[in-house]
Design a protein around this motif. Structure first.
Motif, PDB file in Angstrom:
ATOM      1  N   GLU A  24       0.834  -1.204   0.000  1.00 50.60           N
ATOM      2  CA  GLU A  24       0.000   0.000   0.000  1.00 50.60           C
ATOM      3  C   GLU A  24       0.867   1.252   0.000  1.00 50.60           C
ATOM      4  OE1 GLU A  24      -3.902   1.531   2.415  1.00 50.60           O
ATOM      5  OE2 GLU A  24      -2.211   0.817   3.622  1.00 50.60           O
ATOM      6  N   LYS A  25       1.877   1.271   0.863  1.00 44.78           N
ATOM      7  CA  LYS A  25       2.776   2.423   0.949  1.00 44.78           C
ATOM      8  C   LYS A  25       3.576   2.591  -0.332  1.00 44.78           C
ATOM      9  CE  LYS A  25       6.551   4.303   3.757  1.00 44.78           C
ATOM     10  NZ  LYS A  25       7.415   4.069   4.963  1.00 44.78           N
ATOM     11  N   ALA A  26       4.062   1.481  -0.865  1.00 40.59           N
ATOM     12  CA  ALA A  26       4.901   1.532  -2.062  1.00 40.59           C
ATOM     13  C   ALA A  26       4.129   2.056  -3.265  1.00 40.59           C
ATOM     14  CB  ALA A  26       5.458   0.143  -2.353  1.00 40.59           C
ATOM     15  N   LEU A  27       2.951   1.501  -3.494  1.00 41.07           N
ATOM     16  CA  LEU A  27       2.222   1.813  -4.713  1.00 41.07           C
ATOM     17  C   LEU A  27       1.630   3.220  -4.720  1.00 41.07           C
ATOM     18  CD1 LEU A  27       0.455  -1.598  -5.391  1.00 41.07           C
ATOM     19  CD2 LEU A  27       2.661  -0.763  -6.230  1.00 41.07           C
ATOM     20  N   GLN A  28       1.506   3.824  -3.541  1.00 39.85           N
ATOM     21  CA  GLN A  28       0.966   5.176  -3.477  1.00 39.85           C
ATOM     22  C   GLN A  28       2.052   6.249  -3.466  1.00 39.85           C
ATOM     23  OE1 GLN A  28      -2.019   5.459  -0.386  1.00 39.85           O
ATOM     24  NE2 GLN A  28      -3.255   3.820  -1.286  1.00 39.85           N
ATOM     25  N   GLN A  29       3.307   5.830  -3.620  1.00 42.24           N
ATOM     26  CA  GLN A  29       4.388   6.807  -3.739  1.00 42.24           C
ATOM     27  C   GLN A  29       4.248   7.598  -5.037  1.00 42.24           C
ATOM     28  OE1 GLN A  29       8.506   5.719  -2.865  1.00 42.24           O
ATOM     29  NE2 GLN A  29       7.759   3.754  -2.080  1.00 42.24           N
ATOM     30  N   SER A  30       4.771   8.797  -5.036  1.00 39.60           N
ATOM     31  CA  SER A  30       4.799   9.591  -6.259  1.00 39.60           C
ATOM     32  C   SER A  30       5.629   8.868  -7.318  1.00 39.60           C
ATOM     33  CB  SER A  30       5.426  10.959  -5.966  1.00 39.60           C
ATOM     34  OG  SER A  30       5.567  11.710  -7.151  1.00 39.60           O
ATOM     35  N   GLY A  31       5.072   8.729  -8.501  1.00 35.42           N
ATOM     36  CA  GLY A  31       5.786   8.083  -9.588  1.00 35.42           C
ATOM     37  C   GLY A  31       5.912   6.577  -9.474  1.00 35.42           C
ATOM     38  N   SER A  32       5.060   5.951  -8.664  1.00 37.61           N
ATOM     39  CA  SER A  32       5.151   4.493  -8.489  1.00 37.61           C
ATOM     40  C   SER A  32       5.032   3.786  -9.832  1.00 37.61           C
ATOM     41  CB  SER A  32       4.068   4.010  -7.528  1.00 37.61           C
ATOM     42  OG  SER A  32       2.779   4.320  -8.004  1.00 37.61           O
ATOM     43  N   THR A  33       5.946   2.853 -10.056  1.00 40.35           N
ATOM     44  CA  THR A  33       6.069   2.179 -11.348  1.00 40.35           C
ATOM     45  C   THR A  33       6.140   0.674 -11.137  1.00 40.35           C
ATOM     46  OG1 THR A  33       7.268   4.083 -12.258  1.00 40.35           O
ATOM     47  CG2 THR A  33       7.490   1.971 -13.435  1.00 40.35           C
ATOM     48  N   VAL A  34       5.350  -0.075 -11.891  1.00 43.83           N
ATOM     49  CA  VAL A  34       5.367  -1.536 -11.833  1.00 43.83           C
ATOM     50  C   VAL A  34       5.752  -2.048 -13.214  1.00 43.83           C
ATOM     51  CG1 VAL A  34       3.948  -3.618 -11.565  1.00 43.83           C
ATOM     52  CG2 VAL A  34       3.709  -1.720  -9.941  1.00 43.83           C
ATOM     53  N   VAL A  35       6.644  -3.016 -13.229  1.00 39.53           N
ATOM     54  CA  VAL A  35       7.104  -3.614 -14.487  1.00 39.53           C
ATOM     55  C   VAL A  35       6.648  -5.069 -14.520  1.00 39.53           C
ATOM     56  CG1 VAL A  35       9.056  -4.010 -16.016  1.00 39.53           C
ATOM     57  CG2 VAL A  35       9.145  -2.143 -14.339  1.00 39.53           C
ATOM     58  N   TRP A  36       6.030  -5.445 -15.615  1.00 40.92           N
ATOM     59  CA  TRP A  36       5.523  -6.815 -15.776  1.00 40.92           C
ATOM     60  C   TRP A  36       6.335  -7.512 -16.858  1.00 40.92           C
ATOM     61  CZ3 TRP A  36      -0.444  -7.855 -16.599  1.00 40.92           C
ATOM     62  CH2 TRP A  36      -0.699  -9.225 -16.395  1.00 40.92           C
ATOM     63  N   SER A 265      15.275   7.414 -16.978  1.00 45.60           N
ATOM     64  CA  SER A 265      14.620   8.578 -17.563  1.00 45.60           C
ATOM     65  C   SER A 265      13.139   8.624 -17.200  1.00 45.60           C
ATOM     66  CB  SER A 265      14.788   8.527 -19.086  1.00 45.60           C
ATOM     67  OG  SER A 265      14.034   9.534 -19.721  1.00 45.60           O
ATOM     68  N   LEU A 266      12.483   7.473 -17.246  1.00 42.36           N
ATOM     69  CA  LEU A 266      11.070   7.418 -16.897  1.00 42.36           C
ATOM     70  C   LEU A 266      10.849   7.818 -15.446  1.00 42.36           C
ATOM     71  CD1 LEU A 266       8.133   6.593 -17.625  1.00 42.36           C
ATOM     72  CD2 LEU A 266       8.738   4.256 -16.928  1.00 42.36           C
ATOM     73  N   LEU A 267      11.667   7.286 -14.553  1.00 44.34           N
ATOM     74  CA  LEU A 267      11.506   7.567 -13.130  1.00 44.34           C
ATOM     75  C   LEU A 267      11.790   9.026 -12.799  1.00 44.34           C
ATOM     76  CD1 LEU A 267      13.166   4.309 -11.778  1.00 44.34           C
ATOM     77  CD2 LEU A 267      10.777   4.955 -11.448  1.00 44.34           C
ATOM     78  N   ALA A 268      12.634   9.659 -13.594  1.00 43.71           N
ATOM     79  CA  ALA A 268      12.968  11.067 -13.348  1.00 43.71           C
ATOM     80  C   ALA A 268      11.943  12.024 -13.945  1.00 43.71           C
ATOM     81  CB  ALA A 268      14.350  11.377 -13.920  1.00 43.71           C
ATOM     82  N   SER A 269      10.980  11.476 -14.691  1.00 47.38           N
ATOM     83  CA  SER A 269      10.006  12.308 -15.388  1.00 47.38           C
ATOM     84  C   SER A 269       8.722  12.462 -14.580  1.00 47.38           C
ATOM     85  CB  SER A 269       9.667  11.689 -16.746  1.00 47.38           C
ATOM     86  OG  SER A 269       8.804  10.562 -16.581  1.00 47.38           O
ATOM     87  N   ASN A 270       7.840  13.323 -15.094  1.00 47.45           N
ATOM     88  CA  ASN A 270       6.499  13.491 -14.510  1.00 47.45           C
ATOM     89  C   ASN A 270       5.444  12.795 -15.357  1.00 47.45           C
ATOM     90  OD1 ASN A 270       7.320  15.119 -12.305  1.00 47.45           O
ATOM     91  ND2 ASN A 270       7.482  16.883 -13.690  1.00 47.45           N
ATOM     92  N   TRP A 271       5.865  11.880 -16.220  1.00 49.29           N
ATOM     93  CA  TRP A 271       4.923  11.178 -17.093  1.00 49.29           C
ATOM     94  C   TRP A 271       4.144  10.148 -16.307  1.00 49.29           C
ATOM     95  CZ3 TRP A 271       3.425  12.427 -21.801  1.00 49.29           C
ATOM     96  CH2 TRP A 271       2.688  11.487 -22.542  1.00 49.29           C
ATOM     97  N   PRO A 272       2.832  10.032 -16.504  1.00 46.43           N
ATOM     98  CA  PRO A 272       2.006  10.710 -17.519  1.00 46.43           C
ATOM     99  C   PRO A 272       1.554  12.086 -17.058  1.00 46.43           C
ATOM    100  CG  PRO A 272       0.639   9.224 -16.252  1.00 46.43           C
ATOM    101  CD  PRO A 272       2.048   9.050 -15.742  1.00 46.43           C
ATOM    102  N   PRO A 273       1.051  12.902 -17.984  1.00 48.99           N
ATOM    103  CA  PRO A 273       0.548  14.221 -17.590  1.00 48.99           C
ATOM    104  C   PRO A 273      -0.538  14.076 -16.539  1.00 48.99           C
ATOM    105  CG  PRO A 273       0.661  14.003 -19.985  1.00 48.99           C
ATOM    106  CD  PRO A 273       0.910  12.644 -19.421  1.00 48.99           C
ATOM    107  N   SER A 274      -0.521  14.973 -15.580  1.00 46.83           N
ATOM    108  CA  SER A 274      -1.517  14.883 -14.500  1.00 46.83           C
ATOM    109  C   SER A 274      -2.918  15.232 -14.983  1.00 46.83           C
ATOM    110  CB  SER A 274      -1.122  15.807 -13.338  1.00 46.83           C
ATOM    111  OG  SER A 274      -0.976  17.141 -13.794  1.00 46.83           O
ATOM    112  N   GLN A 275      -2.995  16.054 -16.021  1.00 42.96           N
ATOM    113  CA  GLN A 275      -4.289  16.414 -16.589  1.00 42.96           C
ATOM    114  C   GLN A 275      -4.323  16.021 -18.057  1.00 42.96           C
ATOM    115  OE1 GLN A 275      -6.844  17.634 -14.913  1.00 42.96           O
ATOM    116  NE2 GLN A 275      -5.678  17.709 -13.004  1.00 42.96           N
ATOM    117  N   PRO A 276      -5.446  15.440 -18.507  1.00 38.57           N
ATOM    118  CA  PRO A 276      -5.538  15.104 -19.938  1.00 38.57           C
ATOM    119  C   PRO A 276      -5.345  16.327 -20.812  1.00 38.57           C
ATOM    120  CG  PRO A 276      -7.383  14.176 -18.676  1.00 38.57           C
ATOM    121  CD  PRO A 276      -6.663  15.132 -17.752  1.00 38.57           C
ATOM    122  N   VAL A 277      -4.673  16.123 -21.934  1.00 39.03           N
ATOM    123  CA  VAL A 277      -4.490  17.216 -22.881  1.00 39.03           C
ATOM    124  C   VAL A 277      -5.799  17.452 -23.625  1.00 39.03           C
ATOM    125  CG1 VAL A 277      -3.230  17.968 -24.930  1.00 39.03           C
ATOM    126  CG2 VAL A 277      -2.055  16.654 -23.150  1.00 39.03           C
TER     127      VAL A 277
END
Length: 281
Positions: A24-36, A265-277
């Motif tokens: 729960e703590k891990a997945l709610q971190q800012s920029g949480s990323t899961v690789v499958w 690079s992905l982890l250092a980014s803010n992707w995806p945009p917080s608001q839809p374009v």
């Protein structure tokens, strides 16, 4: 389980090594990323194991994750080791799920991860026969979970250093269980590699059988939906004769470096945009 053993499991970055409060703590971190990691359960000629693609995606990913900062918010799911492999039907041992089933699996797992706060899901695929399918599934998942980025990628795509290691003919025509895959397996798990070094597919078949009409290709800009049996009796498409553990080690370094850079690079980014374009009609 001892605390030390638990920490050891957590250090592997496997999401399933965490307890639910940790998850729960891990997945709610800012920029949480899961690789499958995505592989396949399919023939790889008379010399490589059925698990080749699954083993590659899992092992390379583990090395990539070990290169990232210890506190990076990124975790791995267990590998999906049975994929979409109908092109290898007829070769004993091959198991394949339907395109619809694999798509639905990705959507169901992905929507649950998104609901738990995951910001990015990377489909880290090593099976060339399901590249397009995973791209389509990723798009469907993104529509249903727009707040989560979905990134379908292929282990061997976009890796610029490969051209310096593998002959151009093999880069173009060594599509399955040939020089690159045999070499990488010799580096990662040599006990699973048989003694045969087949050459088959468009390297051996008469041009009228193995070569698509002019302007068309097995892969690339104008591809054809080939079946392995169209091209090969051994299950190999390409030439494995020059495979070596030394080449495999060089390929491993190349792959790990490439994907570690991209994941960083992905982890250092803010992707995806917080608001839809906004869409302009």
């Amino acid at each position: 389980m001892t605390a030390q053993a638990h920490l050891g499991l957590s250090a592997t970055r496997r999401l399933d090594s965490l307890s639910w409060p940790e998850a729960e703590k891990a997945l709610q971190q800012s920029g949480s990323t899961v690789v499958w990691p995505m592989g396949a359960f399919e023939q790889h000629g008379p010399h490589l194991p059925l698990a080749t693609d699954a083993l590659f995606s899992e092992r390379i990913l583990a090395s990539v994750l070990s290169e990232l900062a210890a506190n990076a918010p990124i975790w791995s799911l267990p590998s999906q080791s049975i994929g979409f492999s109908p092109e290898h039907a007829g070769f004993p041992g091959t198991l394949s799920v339907s395109s619809g089933l694999l798509t639905q699996l990705i959507i169901e797992v992905g929507t649950q991860l998104s609901a738990q706060g995951v910001k990015r899901l990377v489909l880290f695929n090593a099976h060339g026969g399901q590249i397009g399918l995973l791209q389509a599934a990723a798009r469907e998942l993104r529509v249903q979970s727009p707040s989560m980025a979905v990134l379908p990628c292929f282990l061997w795509s976009g890796v610029s250093g490969l051209a310096a290691l593998i002959p151009e003919e093999e880069l173009r025509g060594g599509l399955h269980a040939a020089q690159a895959e045999t070499s990488l397996m010799l580096a990662l798990e040599p006990r699973l590699v048989g003694e045969a070094r087949p050459v088959d597919g468009d390297h051996r078949q008469p041009a009228s059988l193995a070569t698509p009409p002019p302007g068309w290709s097995l892969e690339g800009a104008a591809p054809t939906a080939w079946l392995t049996s169209d091209l090969s009796s051994s299950g190999v498409i390409g030439d494995s004769r020059a495979a070596s553990a030394e080449l495999g080690e060089a390929l491993e370094r190349c792959l790990v470096s490439h994907w570690a850079n991209l994941f960083g690079s992905l982890l250092a980014s803010n992707w995806p945009p917080s608001q839809p374009v906004a869409v302009v009609n």
